[in-house]
Design a protein around this motif. Sequence first.
Motif, PDB file in Angstrom:
ATOM      1  N   SER A 165       0.814  -1.223   0.000  1.00 15.61           N
ATOM      2  CA  SER A 165       0.000   0.000   0.000  1.00 15.61           C
ATOM      3  C   SER A 165       0.842   1.265   0.000  1.00 15.61           C
ATOM      4  O   SER A 165       0.342   2.347  -0.315  1.00 15.61           O
ATOM      5  N   GLY A 166       2.113   1.135   0.341  1.00 15.31           N
ATOM      6  CA  GLY A 166       2.986   2.289   0.505  1.00 15.31           C
ATOM      7  C   GLY A 166       3.067   3.264  -0.652  1.00 15.31           C
ATOM      8  O   GLY A 166       3.124   4.481  -0.429  1.00 15.31           O
ATOM      9  N   PRO A 167       3.092   2.788  -1.916  1.00 15.98           N
ATOM     10  CA  PRO A 167       3.154   3.756  -3.008  1.00 15.98           C
ATOM     11  C   PRO A 167       2.046   4.797  -2.963  1.00 15.98           C
ATOM     12  O   PRO A 167       2.278   5.966  -3.284  1.00 15.98           O
ATOM     13  N   ALA A 168       0.853   4.386  -2.526  1.00 14.13           N
ATOM     14  CA  ALA A 168      -0.252   5.352  -2.447  1.00 14.13           C
ATOM     15  C   ALA A 168       0.049   6.444  -1.428  1.00 14.13           C
ATOM     16  O   ALA A 168      -0.308   7.614  -1.640  1.00 14.13           O
ATOM     17  N   TYR A 169       0.698   6.081  -0.328  1.00 11.81           N
ATOM     18  CA  TYR A 169       1.060   7.101   0.671  1.00 11.81           C
ATOM     19  C   TYR A 169       2.025   8.117   0.060  1.00 11.81           C
ATOM     20  O   TYR A 169       1.929   9.328   0.315  1.00 11.81           O
ATOM     21  N   ILE A 170       2.976   7.603  -0.727  1.00 12.62           N
ATOM     22  CA  ILE A 170       3.978   8.485  -1.320  1.00 12.62           C
ATOM     23  C   ILE A 170       3.371   9.375  -2.397  1.00 12.62           C
ATOM     24  O   ILE A 170       3.774  10.539  -2.559  1.00 12.62           O
ATOM     25  N   TYR A 171       2.393   8.847  -3.140  1.00 10.81           N
ATOM     26  CA  TYR A 171       1.709   9.694  -4.121  1.00 10.81           C
ATOM     27  C   TYR A 171       1.003  10.854  -3.433  1.00 10.81           C
ATOM     28  O   TYR A 171       1.003  11.992  -3.944  1.00 10.81           O
ATOM     29  N   LEU A 172       0.400  10.563  -2.287  1.00  8.65           N
ATOM     30  CA  LEU A 172      -0.222  11.640  -1.508  1.00  8.65           C
ATOM     31  C   LEU A 172       0.824  12.670  -1.083  1.00  8.65           C
ATOM     32  O   LEU A 172       0.576  13.881  -1.127  1.00  8.65           O
ATOM     33  N   ASN A 177       2.578  18.267  13.681  1.00  8.85           N
ATOM     34  CA  ASN A 177       1.346  17.685  13.157  1.00  8.85           C
ATOM     35  C   ASN A 177       1.374  16.156  13.071  1.00  8.85           C
ATOM     36  O   ASN A 177       0.542  15.548  12.409  1.00  8.85           O
ATOM     37  N   GLY A 178       2.360  15.556  13.750  1.00 10.82           N
ATOM     38  CA  GLY A 178       2.394  14.103  13.853  1.00 10.82           C
ATOM     39  C   GLY A 178       2.685  13.378  12.554  1.00 10.82           C
ATOM     40  O   GLY A 178       2.112  12.317  12.295  1.00 10.82           O
ATOM     41  N   PHE A 179       3.589  13.918  11.747  1.00 12.62           N
ATOM     42  CA  PHE A 179       3.873  13.333  10.436  1.00 12.62           C
ATOM     43  C   PHE A 179       4.328  11.882  10.529  1.00 12.62           C
ATOM     44  O   PHE A 179       3.782  10.988   9.877  1.00 12.62           O
ATOM     45  N   MET A 195       3.202   5.885  10.371  1.00 17.82           N
ATOM     46  CA  MET A 195       3.246   4.613  11.095  1.00 17.82           C
ATOM     47  C   MET A 195       1.848   4.035  11.265  1.00 17.82           C
ATOM     48  O   MET A 195       1.616   2.835  11.048  1.00 17.82           O
ATOM     49  N   ASN A 196       0.907   4.893  11.610  1.00 17.15           N
ATOM     50  CA  ASN A 196      -0.478   4.446  11.793  1.00 17.15           C
ATOM     51  C   ASN A 196      -1.078   3.942  10.478  1.00 17.15           C
ATOM     52  O   ASN A 196      -1.887   3.002  10.470  1.00 17.15           O
ATOM     53  N   ALA A 197      -0.711   4.583   9.368  1.00 18.65           N
ATOM     54  CA  ALA A 197      -1.225   4.161   8.066  1.00 18.65           C
ATOM     55  C   ALA A 197      -0.768   2.743   7.740  1.00 18.65           C
ATOM     56  O   ALA A 197      -1.556   1.906   7.264  1.00 18.65           O
ATOM     57  N   VAL A 198       0.505   2.445   7.984  1.00 15.50           N
ATOM     58  CA  VAL A 198       1.033   1.109   7.724  1.00 15.50           C
ATOM     59  C   VAL A 198       0.333   0.073   8.597  1.00 15.50           C
ATOM     60  O   VAL A 198      -0.081  -0.998   8.125  1.00 15.50           O
ATOM     61  N   ALA A 205      -2.626   0.308  10.044  1.00 13.83           N
ATOM     62  CA  ALA A 205      -4.042   0.192   9.664  1.00 13.83           C
ATOM     63  C   ALA A 205      -4.197  -0.666   8.408  1.00 13.83           C
ATOM     64  O   ALA A 205      -5.109  -1.504   8.329  1.00 13.83           O
ATOM     65  N   ALA A 206      -3.314  -0.474   7.435  1.00 13.52           N
ATOM     66  CA  ALA A 206      -3.389  -1.271   6.213  1.00 13.52           C
ATOM     67  C   ALA A 206      -3.060  -2.733   6.492  1.00 13.52           C
ATOM     68  O   ALA A 206      -3.675  -3.641   5.931  1.00 13.52           O
ATOM     69  N   ALA A 207      -2.081  -2.967   7.365  1.00  5.97           N
ATOM     70  CA  ALA A 207      -1.733  -4.342   7.735  1.00  5.97           C
ATOM     71  C   ALA A 207      -2.895  -5.025   8.446  1.00  5.97           C
ATOM     72  O   ALA A 207      -3.198  -6.199   8.191  1.00  5.97           O
ATOM     73  N   LYS A 208      -3.562  -4.292   9.328  1.00  6.12           N
ATOM     74  CA  LYS A 208      -4.715  -4.842  10.041  1.00  6.12           C
ATOM     75  C   LYS A 208      -5.845  -5.168   9.079  1.00  6.12           C
ATOM     76  O   LYS A 208      -6.495  -6.211   9.181  1.00  6.12           O
ATOM     77  N   ARG A 209      -6.079  -4.300   8.098  1.00  8.33           N
ATOM     78  CA  ARG A 209      -7.127  -4.546   7.111  1.00  8.33           C
ATOM     79  C   ARG A 209      -6.784  -5.747   6.245  1.00  8.33           C
ATOM     80  O   ARG A 209      -7.668  -6.549   5.896  1.00  8.33           O
ATOM     81  N   SER A 210      -5.506  -5.912   5.909  1.00 10.70           N
ATOM     82  CA  SER A 210      -5.080  -7.075   5.148  1.00 10.70           C
ATOM     83  C   SER A 210      -5.354  -8.360   5.920  1.00 10.70           C
ATOM     84  O   SER A 210      -5.813  -9.361   5.351  1.00 10.70           O
ATOM     85  N   GLN A 211      -5.109  -8.315   7.209  1.00 12.85           N
ATOM     86  CA  GLN A 211      -5.367  -9.480   8.066  1.00 12.85           C
ATOM     87  C   GLN A 211      -6.859  -9.799   8.107  1.00 12.85           C
ATOM     88  O   GLN A 211      -7.254 -10.957   8.026  1.00 12.85           O
ATOM     89  N   GLU A 212      -7.682  -8.754   8.182  1.00 18.11           N
ATOM     90  CA  GLU A 212      -9.137  -8.947   8.198  1.00 18.11           C
ATOM     91  C   GLU A 212      -9.620  -9.559   6.900  1.00 18.11           C
ATOM     92  O   GLU A 212     -10.450 -10.466   6.885  1.00 18.11           O
ATOM     93  N   LEU A 213      -9.097  -9.069   5.779  1.00 18.06           N
ATOM     94  CA  LEU A 213      -9.515  -9.571   4.467  1.00 18.06           C
ATOM     95  C   LEU A 213      -9.106 -11.017   4.246  1.00 18.06           C
ATOM     96  O   LEU A 213      -9.812 -11.785   3.587  1.00 18.06           O
ATOM     97  N   SER A 214      -7.942 -11.391   4.786  1.00 18.55           N
ATOM     98  CA  SER A 214      -7.454 -12.751   4.600  1.00 18.55           C
ATOM     99  C   SER A 214      -8.285 -13.789   5.356  1.00 18.55           C
ATOM    100  O   SER A 214      -8.260 -14.969   5.027  1.00 18.55           O
ATOM    101  N   LYS A 215      -9.060 -13.332   6.343  1.00 17.49           N
ATOM    102  CA  LYS A 215      -9.894 -14.229   7.131  1.00 17.49           C
ATOM    103  C   LYS A 215     -11.251 -14.451   6.483  1.00 17.49           C
ATOM    104  O   LYS A 215     -11.995 -15.343   6.881  1.00 17.49           O
TER     105      LYS A 215
END
Length: 229
Positions: free
Chosen positions: A134-141, A206-208, A213-216, A218-228
């Motif tokens: 998912s990281g490339p999307a963060y960098i595009y932002l 502003n907590g950059f 870190m939270n984005a990574v 959150a995406a990892a947690k969502r990946s885990q949810e989807l895999s179940k």
Amino acid sequence: MEAVPIQSENFKLGFIGAGKMAESIARGVVQSGVLPPQRISTAIHSNPSRGTAFQSLGISVYSHNTDEWAGHDRFIRVMPNTPSAVGMGASVMSLGGAATEQDGELVGKLFGAVGKTWKADEKLFDAVTGLSGSGPAYIYLAIEALADGGVAAGLPRELALGLASQTVLGAAAMAVQSGKHPGQLKDDVTSPGGTTIAGIHELEKNGFRGTLMNAVVAAAKRSQELSKN
């Protein structure tokens, strides 16, 4: 990075699904010369328009996934990312129980031709997804935001976007090639009382870093949810 063609005439590459990721990998493999398009295939059954991109590369497009099945049960799981399309992918692979080291070398060669590859235990793949998948999307932002900042500071849009994109590319190249820790590279460009530390101060207020870190996570947690599911 020099791509070395896979010489075995028996080696064929088939994609189950024809989404953006498959297109990115296929395009990178063909353009690098690792495999000729005649030895690559995919299947299109839900969205016929997806076939255009593959056919433009000379790749065979079938109606059913069974038309490209290799007929064996040796599996290697790979998590690539979309920069594979320009030879700058980050891929992580894990060998299945029946896969041989030779299988791993062949797959490593395939994905190494469109970027860099790492090996990791499969249990880490949700975290890999959250970071490099998912990281490339963060960098595009980040690129878009940097360009917007340049416009806000008075730069023409085209110049701002070019500078933002090249700055991210150059910074990443220095992180990869210099061998220095990113914190040291940051210190190298941060003069006492200067412009860079003023900008970093705003990012920290502003907590950059925490937000990334939270984005990574959150995406990892969502990946885990989807895999179940």
